[in-house]
Design a protein around this motif. Structure first.
Motif, short mmCIF file in Angstrom:
data_model
loop_
_atom_site.label_atom_id
_atom_site.label_comp_id
_atom_site.label_asym_id
_atom_site.label_seq_id
_atom_site.Cartn_x
_atom_site.Cartn_y
_atom_site.Cartn_z
N CYS A 222 0.84 -1.19 0.00
CA CYS A 222 0.00 0.00 0.00
C CYS A 222 0.88 1.25 0.00
O CYS A 222 1.80 1.37 0.80
CB CYS A 222 -0.93 -0.01 1.21
N CYS B 186 0.57 4.19 1.04
CA CYS B 186 0.55 5.13 2.16
C CYS B 186 1.72 4.87 3.09
O CYS B 186 2.33 3.80 3.08
CB CYS B 186 -0.76 5.01 2.93
N GLY C 202 -0.82 4.24 7.06
CA GLY C 202 -2.09 3.53 7.17
C GLY C 202 -3.24 4.33 6.59
O GLY C 202 -3.36 5.52 6.82
N CYS C 203 -4.08 3.66 5.79
CA CYS C 203 -5.17 4.34 5.10
C CYS C 203 -6.33 3.36 4.92
O CYS C 203 -6.23 2.20 5.32
CB CYS C 203 -4.67 4.86 3.74
N SER D 231 -7.20 1.77 2.46
CA SER D 231 -6.86 0.67 1.57
C SER D 231 -5.96 -0.36 2.23
O SER D 231 -5.57 -1.33 1.60
CB SER D 231 -6.18 1.21 0.31
N CYS D 232 -5.61 -0.15 3.48
CA CYS D 232 -4.83 -1.19 4.17
C CYS D 232 -5.34 -1.42 5.59
O CYS D 232 -6.13 -2.31 5.81
CB CYS D 232 -3.33 -0.90 4.13
N LYS E 206 0.68 0.79 11.10
CA LYS E 206 0.90 -0.07 9.95
C LYS E 206 2.28 -0.72 9.98
O LYS E 206 2.42 -1.93 9.77
CB LYS E 206 0.73 0.78 8.69
ZN LIG Z 1 -2.57 2.21 3.06
#
Ligand SMILES: [Zn+2]
Ligand SMILES: [Zn+2]
Length: 744
Positions: free
Chosen positions: A707, A709, A712-713, A715-716, A731
């Motif tokens: 991912c 980012c 952490g976003c 999408s993860c 993350k």
């Molecule tokens: Zn992410």
């Protein structure tokens, strides 16, 4: 005829994450078997069928030898004829023989009844028997039809408890056909597995031994699914011999606007751009969206991009259209009057609206099987194009970076657990109502049914076996889509229509007052949650926010059933009890996910028992992560990303799974991560996670590593259903932990 060149110019740019071509394939045929009844051969000849695909012949021959069969060839490969042949053959040969066809929806049963009628085989008398069948017709059908098409609910409540009316039919029951069998998974599948066992038992009581013929979308475990559903072994026919045109597959990822927040350009905007581009090249295109609102917006945006004359040739398509309306759309598509259709997933389940050039899926529909069914509509006339436009969801983004995980691996398994006592008990009661229950029934109902009998209230042990001592028929009290009989009804406040059920375990977080509730692609706002009457009153909702519940969760371990040393740590599977209390909810903007408001709620805690997989990382795997709150944040991020990936292994929705991570759990005395089945009693999701732990963790580490980012976003590691509203997520710490586990 279309050529690649016609869409080449459209499929360019950074948005194109992957482009692949599935080559064309010649048909492999077999001659129409000599043993087939002349009436059936003639009917095939009249339809211009003078040869079968090899898999159709194989299914027929396997059934001829008396075995059960599950056919799992691709979309539009002639699966229907594969299971129809042995049935039609038997009905043509023996005027007493009977068959039951089970369909998950009324529309599919109607489609099948029409195509059986079109074959026009003398002696085959097919009829639909469902909730819409008028009472006066029902008696007539029971006496007249030799092929009855119905659905699991009707079988469960209407047919089996009144088997005395069906005595002759059951006595002559030769085949039970279960089409779209992969739909029967999770809670619904666990119930249907019991309904089929009850049917099998009654057939035996009336002296018949029916064969089971199943068909399913392509899944990882067809033999296991057939066994789980029927309790019987079945031969797998999966060698697809149907011809196939070349298909181009494009994975399309909307541009990343803010890497750190994981915000991408609008999925709907990208989809409408592709749709407009394809129809303006004269390509017949269908576009699948997850909600009606999304489908309507794509339709509108695409129309805005086109000149008035071309825009006229786009139409939205909705669930609930009558067969006549569907045929009208099909006719307009076939005649080229219509070029583009936008739809919700309602169309996905087998219903045919003609041959198209392109299919666009807007957002991963939840299972690879569904995606393949949507894509299967593209290219039946020649070279086709299938596109997945990714959303920001973790699984969508994972596929964009790891296309083989979507296109080449086959890991998705349809799972269910008929023996979950929360599911089984209602069917044990129903079976005892249908006929006294004794040791002889172990063959069909399974040992677990007899083990549960003493625990089911209102069953009495008599010299004839366990009998029902209650008043009314117990089947009506056992809904097939819930593991708790005391689920909440979701009711449309305006018309009083029941839209659905919310299981008690999830009701407070999904249909609390003020919640935005999605049903068949439509949005509703919950006006009132009546705890006494167990009813949520909802009204149609047009706002542009969604809601997320904040809740406090605790788990306690009831019993570890399997403990193994895996990935360098102690991995457990077993029974846990989960206590949840919803304390507030947030209104969040659909446009950018920002929080608009936080509203406190006063709701009682709920406790349920379920199955979980849990692990306690070893000290060396947590080295450098021990400090708080880093420890908790790392475990929490690992839990979220594991939950996001589990549906790839166990066909289910992320909403079917719960989780809890803690720096110190009372039962283990150590930092622990739990992933649990969100349905009381469990339907096999956690068990699949335990079995496939290594692959599951490896996928999850890949998801985190890939991912774009930093911290952490969505999408993860962020989850749309986090009870802590995505606070405390690290993350990097999660990735460190998972990598150390994989290195063990
Ligand atoms: Zn992410
Ligand atoms: Zn969380």
């Amino acid at each position: 005829m279309t050529t690649t060149a016609s869409w080449d110019a459209l499929l360019v740019g950074d948005e194109l994450a992957h482009l692949a071509t599935e080559p064309a394939r010649e048909a492999r045929t077999a001659s129409v078997p000599d043993s087939l009844q002349p009436l059936v051969r003639d009917a095939l000849a009249r339809r211009g069928i003078d040869a079968l695909y090899a898999h159709q012949a194989e299914a027929y021959e396997t059934a001829q030898r008396g075995g059960n069969v599950i056919v799992t060839t691709g979309t539009a490969s002639g699966k229907t004829l594969a299971f129809n042949l042995p049935v039609l053959d038997a009905l043509a040969a023996d005027r007493h023989a009977r068959a039951i066809y089970l369909y998950p929806t009324k529309a599919l049963a109607q489609d099948q009844a029409r195509s059986l009628g079109a074959l026009g085989i003398p002696g085959v008398r097919a009829a639909i028997y469902d909730g819409d069948t008028p009472p006066e017709r029902r008696r007539q059908i029971r006496g007249w039809a030799n092929l009855v098409l119905t659905n699991p609910d009707m079988l469960h409540i209407g047919v089996l408890p009144r088997h005395d009316l069906w005595g002759d039919f059951l006595h002559n029951l030769r085949f039970v056909v279960v089409d779209e069998a992969h739909v029967y998974r999770g809670v619904f599948g666990s119930h249907v597995a019991n309904v089929l066992r009850r049917l099998h038992r009654l057939a035996r009581i009336y002296g018949a031994e029916p064969q089971f013929l199943l068909s399913s979308a392509t899944i990882a475990n067809p033999a296991e699914l057939a066994y789980a559903l029927t309790g019987e072994e079945a031969a797998v026919v999966d060698d697809d011999a149907a011809p196939r045109a070349t298909r181009t597959i494009a994975l399309w990822n909307p541009p990343l606007l803010d890497a750190e927040a994981g915000i991408r350009a609008s999925t709907l905007g990208e989809a409408s751009r592709l749709l407009a581009g394809l129809v303006s090249r004269d390509l017949r295109t269908i576009c699948f969206a997850k909600s009606r609102r999304a489908a309507e917006l794509i339709h509108r945006f695409a129309s805005d991009r086109l000149d008035a004359a071309t825009a006229e040739r786009l139409a939205p398509y909705r669930a609930g259209y009558t067969p006549q309306q569907r045929r009208e759309i099909e006719r307009r598509l076939v005649e080229g009057e219509l070029l583009g259709v936008t739809s919700t997933d309602a169309l996905e389940l087998g219903i045919d609206i003609g041959d198209l050039d392109c299919a666009i899926s807007v957002g991963f529909p939840g299972t690879v099987a569904s995606l393949r069914q949507q894509w299967g509509r593209a290219g039946r006339r020649g070279h086709g194009l299938a596109i997945l436009v990714a959303s920001e969801d973790a699984l969508d983004q994972y596929f964009m970076r790891e296309p083989p995980a979507l296109l080449e691996r086959r890991v998705e398994a349809a799972i269910l657990d008929h023996a979950n006592p929360r599911v089984l008990d209602g069917h044990v009661a129903a079976a005892a109502f249908e006929a006294p229950l004794d040791e002889n029934d172990v063959v069909t109902l399974g040992e677990e049914a007899l083990e549960r009998a003493p625990h089911v209230p209102e069953l009495r042990h008599t010299p004839r076996g366990w009998v029902w001592a209650g008043k009314d028929s117990p089947a009506a009290r056992t809904p097939l889509r819930s593991t708790s009989p005391d689920a909440f009804l979701v009711v449309d406040a305006a018309g009083g229509d029941v839209l659905g059920l919310a299981e008690l375990e999830r009701a407070y977080s999904t249909v609390h007052e003020g919640a935005v509730y999605l049903h068949l692609g439509r949005q509703y706002l919950v006006r009132e949650l009546d705890l006494q009457a167990r009813r949520a009153l909802v009204e149609p909702f047009d706002g542009d926010w969604y809601t997320q519940a904040k809740k406090e969760t605790e788990t306690s371990i009831e019993e570890a059933l399997r403990v193994e040393r895996r990935l360098g740590l102690e991995l457990s599977f077993g029974r846990v009890s989960v206590t949840e209390q919803v304390v507030a909810y947030q209104k969040k903007s659909v446009a950018d996910g920002s929080t608009l408001d936080t509203v406190p709620l006063e709701l009682p805690p709920t406790t349920f028992e379920t199955e979980a997989v849990w692990f306690v990382p070893r000290p060396h795997q947590l080295e450098g992560l021990e400090a708080m709150p880093l420890l908790l944040s790392s475990l929490h991020a690992a839990e979220h990303s594991l939950i996001a990936l589990l549906p790839l292994w166990a066909m289910c929705d992320r909403w079917d799974i719960g989780g809890l991570s803690t720096n110190l759990h009372l039962d283990t005395g150590a930092p622990t991560v739990f992933v649990y089945d969100g349905h009381a009693g469990g339907v096999g999701i956690a068990a699949r996670g335990f079995d496939q732990f290594e692959g599951w963790v490896a996928d999850t580490a890949e998801l985190l590593a890939g991912c774009p980012c930093e911290r952490g976003c969505p999408s993860c590691v962020q989850s749309p259903k986090c009870g802590n509203l995505n606070e405390y997520l690290d993350k990097a710490g999660a990735l460190k932990l998972l990598r150390r586990m994989l290195a063990s």
